[in-house]
Design a protein around this motif. Sequence first.
Motif, PDB file in Angstrom:
ATOM      1  N   VAL A 124       0.864  -1.176   0.000  1.00  0.00           N
ATOM      2  CA  VAL A 124       0.000   0.000   0.000  1.00  0.00           C
ATOM      3  C   VAL A 124       0.901   1.226   0.000  1.00  0.00           C
ATOM      4  CG1 VAL A 124      -0.140  -0.116   2.527  1.00  0.00           C
ATOM      5  CG2 VAL A 124      -1.874   1.186   1.277  1.00  0.00           C
ATOM      6  N   VAL A 125       0.397   2.321  -0.557  1.00  0.00           N
ATOM      7  CA  VAL A 125       1.112   3.601  -0.535  1.00  0.00           C
ATOM      8  C   VAL A 125       0.413   4.503   0.470  1.00  0.00           C
ATOM      9  CG1 VAL A 125       1.746   5.659  -1.838  1.00  0.00           C
ATOM     10  CG2 VAL A 125       1.870   3.401  -2.924  1.00  0.00           C
ATOM     11  N   LYS A 126       1.198   5.073   1.381  1.00  0.00           N
ATOM     12  CA  LYS A 126       0.650   6.002   2.380  1.00  0.00           C
ATOM     13  C   LYS A 126       1.143   7.405   2.060  1.00  0.00           C
ATOM     14  CE  LYS A 126      -0.642   7.483   6.657  1.00  0.00           C
ATOM     15  NZ  LYS A 126       0.137   7.040   7.817  1.00  0.00           N
ATOM     16  N   ILE A 127       0.222   8.367   2.061  1.00  0.00           N
ATOM     17  CA  ILE A 127       0.607   9.763   1.818  1.00  0.00           C
ATOM     18  C   ILE A 127      -0.008  10.641   2.894  1.00  0.00           C
ATOM     19  CG2 ILE A 127      -1.317  10.136   0.183  1.00  0.00           C
ATOM     20  CD1 ILE A 127       0.671  12.094  -1.290  1.00  0.00           C
ATOM     21  N   MET A 128       0.790  11.579   3.396  1.00  0.00           N
ATOM     22  CA  MET A 128       0.339  12.518   4.411  1.00  0.00           C
ATOM     23  C   MET A 128      -0.309  13.721   3.716  1.00  0.00           C
ATOM     24  SD  MET A 128       1.217  10.981   7.169  1.00  0.00           S
ATOM     25  CE  MET A 128       2.489  10.172   8.165  1.00  0.00           C
ATOM     26  N   ALA A 129      -1.599  13.613   3.464  1.00  0.00           N
ATOM     27  CA  ALA A 129      -2.292  14.686   2.758  1.00  0.00           C
ATOM     28  C   ALA A 129      -2.418  15.942   3.616  1.00  0.00           C
ATOM     29  CB  ALA A 129      -3.676  14.215   2.317  1.00  0.00           C
ATOM     30  N   SER A 130      -2.454  15.748   4.944  1.00  0.00           N
ATOM     31  CA  SER A 130      -2.536  16.897   5.855  1.00  0.00           C
ATOM     32  C   SER A 130      -1.432  16.799   6.891  1.00  0.00           C
ATOM     33  CB  SER A 130      -3.900  16.922   6.565  1.00  0.00           C
ATOM     34  OG  SER A 130      -3.938  15.952   7.606  1.00  0.00           O
ATOM     35  N   GLY A 131      -1.324  17.846   7.718  1.00  0.00           N
ATOM     36  CA  GLY A 131      -0.417  17.783   8.851  1.00  0.00           C
ATOM     37  C   GLY A 131      -0.930  16.808   9.887  1.00  0.00           C
ATOM     38  N   GLY A 132      -0.129  16.641  10.945  1.00  0.00           N
ATOM     39  CA  GLY A 132      -0.502  15.698  11.995  1.00  0.00           C
ATOM     40  C   GLY A 132      -0.162  16.239  13.367  1.00  0.00           C
ATOM     41  N   ASN A 133      -0.157  15.327  14.340  1.00  0.00           N
ATOM     42  CA  ASN A 133      -0.015  15.742  15.727  1.00  0.00           C
ATOM     43  C   ASN A 133       1.323  15.392  16.357  1.00  0.00           C
ATOM     44  OD1 ASN A 133      -2.832  16.749  16.322  1.00  0.00           O
ATOM     45  ND2 ASN A 133      -3.340  14.676  15.653  1.00  0.00           N
ATOM     46  N   LEU A 134       2.127  14.549  15.703  1.00  0.00           N
ATOM     47  CA  LEU A 134       3.325  14.021  16.343  1.00  0.00           C
ATOM     48  C   LEU A 134       4.622  14.686  15.904  1.00  0.00           C
ATOM     49  CD1 LEU A 134       2.824  10.139  16.448  1.00  0.00           C
ATOM     50  CD2 LEU A 134       2.785  11.721  18.356  1.00  0.00           C
ATOM     51  N   THR A 135       4.571  15.579  14.922  1.00  0.00           N
ATOM     52  CA  THR A 135       5.799  16.072  14.307  1.00  0.00           C
ATOM     53  C   THR A 135       6.036  17.536  14.628  1.00  0.00           C
ATOM     54  OG1 THR A 135       5.370  14.536  12.489  1.00  0.00           O
ATOM     55  CG2 THR A 135       7.106  16.161  12.161  1.00  0.00           C
ATOM     56  N   PRO A 136       6.960  17.834  15.559  1.00  0.00           N
ATOM     57  CA  PRO A 136       7.245  19.238  15.880  1.00  0.00           C
ATOM     58  C   PRO A 136       7.716  20.011  14.645  1.00  0.00           C
ATOM     59  CG  PRO A 136       8.253  17.754  17.494  1.00  0.00           C
ATOM     60  CD  PRO A 136       7.754  16.896  16.366  1.00  0.00           C
ATOM     61  N   GLY A 137       7.191  21.209  14.496  1.00  0.00           N
ATOM     62  CA  GLY A 137       7.622  22.075  13.405  1.00  0.00           C
ATOM     63  C   GLY A 137       6.900  21.874  12.100  1.00  0.00           C
ATOM     64  N   SER A 138       6.043  20.866  12.004  1.00  0.00           N
ATOM     65  CA  SER A 138       5.300  20.650  10.755  1.00  0.00           C
ATOM     66  C   SER A 138       4.006  21.453  10.787  1.00  0.00           C
ATOM     67  CB  SER A 138       5.000  19.161  10.559  1.00  0.00           C
ATOM     68  OG  SER A 138       4.164  18.673  11.594  1.00  0.00           O
ATOM     69  N   VAL A 139       3.303  21.467   9.667  1.00  0.00           N
ATOM     70  CA  VAL A 139       2.048  22.225   9.613  1.00  0.00           C
ATOM     71  C   VAL A 139       1.023  21.594  10.538  1.00  0.00           C
ATOM     72  CG1 VAL A 139       2.512  22.973   7.252  1.00  0.00           C
ATOM     73  CG2 VAL A 139       1.132  20.911   7.648  1.00  0.00           C
ATOM     74  N   PRO A 140       0.053  22.353  11.024  1.00  0.00           N
ATOM     75  CA  PRO A 140      -0.959  21.802  11.932  1.00  0.00           C
ATOM     76  C   PRO A 140      -1.856  20.778  11.225  1.00  0.00           C
ATOM     77  CG  PRO A 140      -1.509  24.051  11.324  1.00  0.00           C
ATOM     78  CD  PRO A 140      -0.125  23.803  10.806  1.00  0.00           C
ATOM     79  N   PRO A 141      -2.569  19.950  11.999  1.00  0.00           N
ATOM     80  CA  PRO A 141      -3.369  18.877  11.398  1.00  0.00           C
ATOM     81  C   PRO A 141      -4.423  19.345  10.399  1.00  0.00           C
ATOM     82  CG  PRO A 141      -3.129  18.522  13.748  1.00  0.00           C
ATOM     83  CD  PRO A 141      -2.563  19.876  13.464  1.00  0.00           C
ATOM     84  N   HIS A 142      -4.950  20.568  10.596  1.00  0.00           N
ATOM     85  CA  HIS A 142      -6.013  21.006   9.689  1.00  0.00           C
ATOM     86  C   HIS A 142      -5.474  21.457   8.328  1.00  0.00           C
ATOM     87  CE1 HIS A 142      -4.855  24.994  11.424  1.00  0.00           C
ATOM     88  NE2 HIS A 142      -5.041  25.382  10.176  1.00  0.00           N
ATOM     89  N   ALA A 143      -4.160  21.681   8.235  1.00  0.00           N
ATOM     90  CA  ALA A 143      -3.573  22.237   7.013  1.00  0.00           C
ATOM     91  C   ALA A 143      -3.154  21.140   6.035  1.00  0.00           C
ATOM     92  CB  ALA A 143      -2.359  23.089   7.372  1.00  0.00           C
ATOM     93  N   SER A 144      -3.310  21.412   4.769  1.00  0.00           N
ATOM     94  CA  SER A 144      -2.917  20.456   3.732  1.00  0.00           C
ATOM     95  C   SER A 144      -1.416  20.509   3.496  1.00  0.00           C
ATOM     96  CB  SER A 144      -3.645  20.764   2.420  1.00  0.00           C
ATOM     97  OG  SER A 144      -5.034  20.578   2.554  1.00  0.00           O
ATOM     98  N   GLN A 145      -0.841  19.366   3.134  1.00  0.00           N
ATOM     99  CA  GLN A 145       0.575  19.289   2.789  1.00  0.00           C
ATOM    100  C   GLN A 145       0.789  19.158   1.281  1.00  0.00           C
ATOM    101  OE1 GLN A 145       2.913  17.680   6.672  1.00  0.00           O
ATOM    102  NE2 GLN A 145       2.606  16.191   5.043  1.00  0.00           N
ATOM    103  N   TYR A 146      -0.184  18.581   0.588  1.00  0.00           N
ATOM    104  CA  TYR A 146      -0.060  18.362  -0.853  1.00  0.00           C
ATOM    105  C   TYR A 146      -1.270  18.954  -1.560  1.00  0.00           C
ATOM    106  CZ  TYR A 146       3.742  14.978  -0.125  1.00  0.00           C
ATOM    107  OH  TYR A 146       4.933  14.381   0.206  1.00  0.00           O
ATOM    108  N   SER A 147      -1.063  19.324  -2.801  1.00  0.00           N
ATOM    109  CA  SER A 147      -2.166  19.821  -3.625  1.00  0.00           C
ATOM    110  C   SER A 147      -2.970  18.649  -4.176  1.00  0.00           C
ATOM    111  CB  SER A 147      -1.617  20.641  -4.793  1.00  0.00           C
ATOM    112  OG  SER A 147      -0.921  19.781  -5.710  1.00  0.00           O
ATOM    113  N   PHE A 148      -4.132  18.979  -4.721  1.00  0.00           N
ATOM    114  CA  PHE A 148      -4.936  17.954  -5.387  1.00  0.00           C
ATOM    115  C   PHE A 148      -4.153  17.303  -6.513  1.00  0.00           C
ATOM    116  CE2 PHE A 148      -7.483  17.192  -9.222  1.00  0.00           C
ATOM    117  CZ  PHE A 148      -8.190  16.062  -8.807  1.00  0.00           C
ATOM    118  N   GLU A 149      -3.397  18.110  -7.274  1.00  0.00           N
ATOM    119  CA  GLU A 149      -2.624  17.565  -8.399  1.00  0.00           C
ATOM    120  C   GLU A 149      -1.566  16.583  -7.914  1.00  0.00           C
ATOM    121  OE1 GLU A 149      -4.841  20.967  -9.605  1.00  0.00           O
ATOM    122  OE2 GLU A 149      -3.347  20.794  -7.969  1.00  0.00           O
TER     123      GLU A 149
END
Length: 393
Positions: free
Chosen positions: A173-198
Amino acid sequence: MNSFALHAGSLFDGFTASGPATVYITGDRIVRVDRTGALPSDGSSVIDLGSRSCLLPGLIDSHTHLAFDAGPDPVTSLAATDDTDLLTHMRAAARSALHAGITTIRDLGDRDYLSLALVEELAQHPEQGPEILTSGPPLTTRGGHGHFFGGEVEGPEALRAAVRERHRRGCAVVKIMASGGNLTPGSVPPHASQYSFEDLRAVVDEAHRLGLPVAAHAHGLQAINDALRAGVDSLEHVSFLTPDGVGSDPALLDAIVESGSFVSLTLGWDRRVAVELPKAIAAHLEEILTVFRDLHKLGAKIVIGSDAGIAPDKPHNVLPHGVGDLARLGVPPLDALISVTGMAARLCRMEGRKGQITAGADADLLAVNGNPSQDPAALLDVRAVFRAGVRVR
């Protein structure tokens, strides 16, 4: 080749519950299911599990992290552990899951593809752990959520190449982090997107071309929407977070149901340990749970992924607690059971082999005292576990 029969006071076959039954096993497969309740008359070796017992398929955890130690700071622990010790820990985590009756897992985030080494080991000795479907390091942005696993990649062409690498290595399976998360200091918050639709569409197109499903980590409302439009196979977490709270869009809920994508609800907390939810989740928990209820009522294809390993209340044997959590939301216990057996097998593309008690299926079985189709707490009273026809508990 070893042959025997299991007799139980009741049966849950992955979709329906019934009375006394005898299940015949040869080698690592189920060969026959007798629902009359009769004991064998042909001299077969019989294990009588007792009149209070219920026999059901081994459970399927749709979202785990064997590389995390279920400690107070799993990310720091991961960074401080070399590959040899980490693989030793992962073996123990897998064994812990198996002894709870979890006979199949999707590992949705490891370091350096270590879980593939475990997949090879367990193929030779299946009685030592669940069958593992692994994603390898999740695809994430530079410095993004889960970047410590080593899957940082950006841009459609690089993302397609990363998908091809996972296919070449043997990931399921391929896993992609479409949004931020809770465990990674310095990353975007969970509500924010990391990748575009494209970006998401490029990953899905390449994965599907190679026959691989895509699981999208998606807490944020926009990330859920984009991942769904891109055609991912499962939406992980689905918290519907926005900068201001939770955005339960009825049209999006309907679209999820109509799309056929699976919804992987990361439930399951061991309440013998103090439960500490991430702030972004805890502040809006009731709203999130209401969305989960709505998704079930609308007919979404719901499975449970425990997210085991990420915290002390998420040990690797926690999935049975998740069935109770789903039932406490008002979901009928039978439907909650289906979410970790028959429905989860469909998500994992293992229908007919996993998640069911039927002729030809793997002899991965769990026996408990009580009736889990009425009371999910019975899943915690394990009587026996079989993996590939071998009794491991």
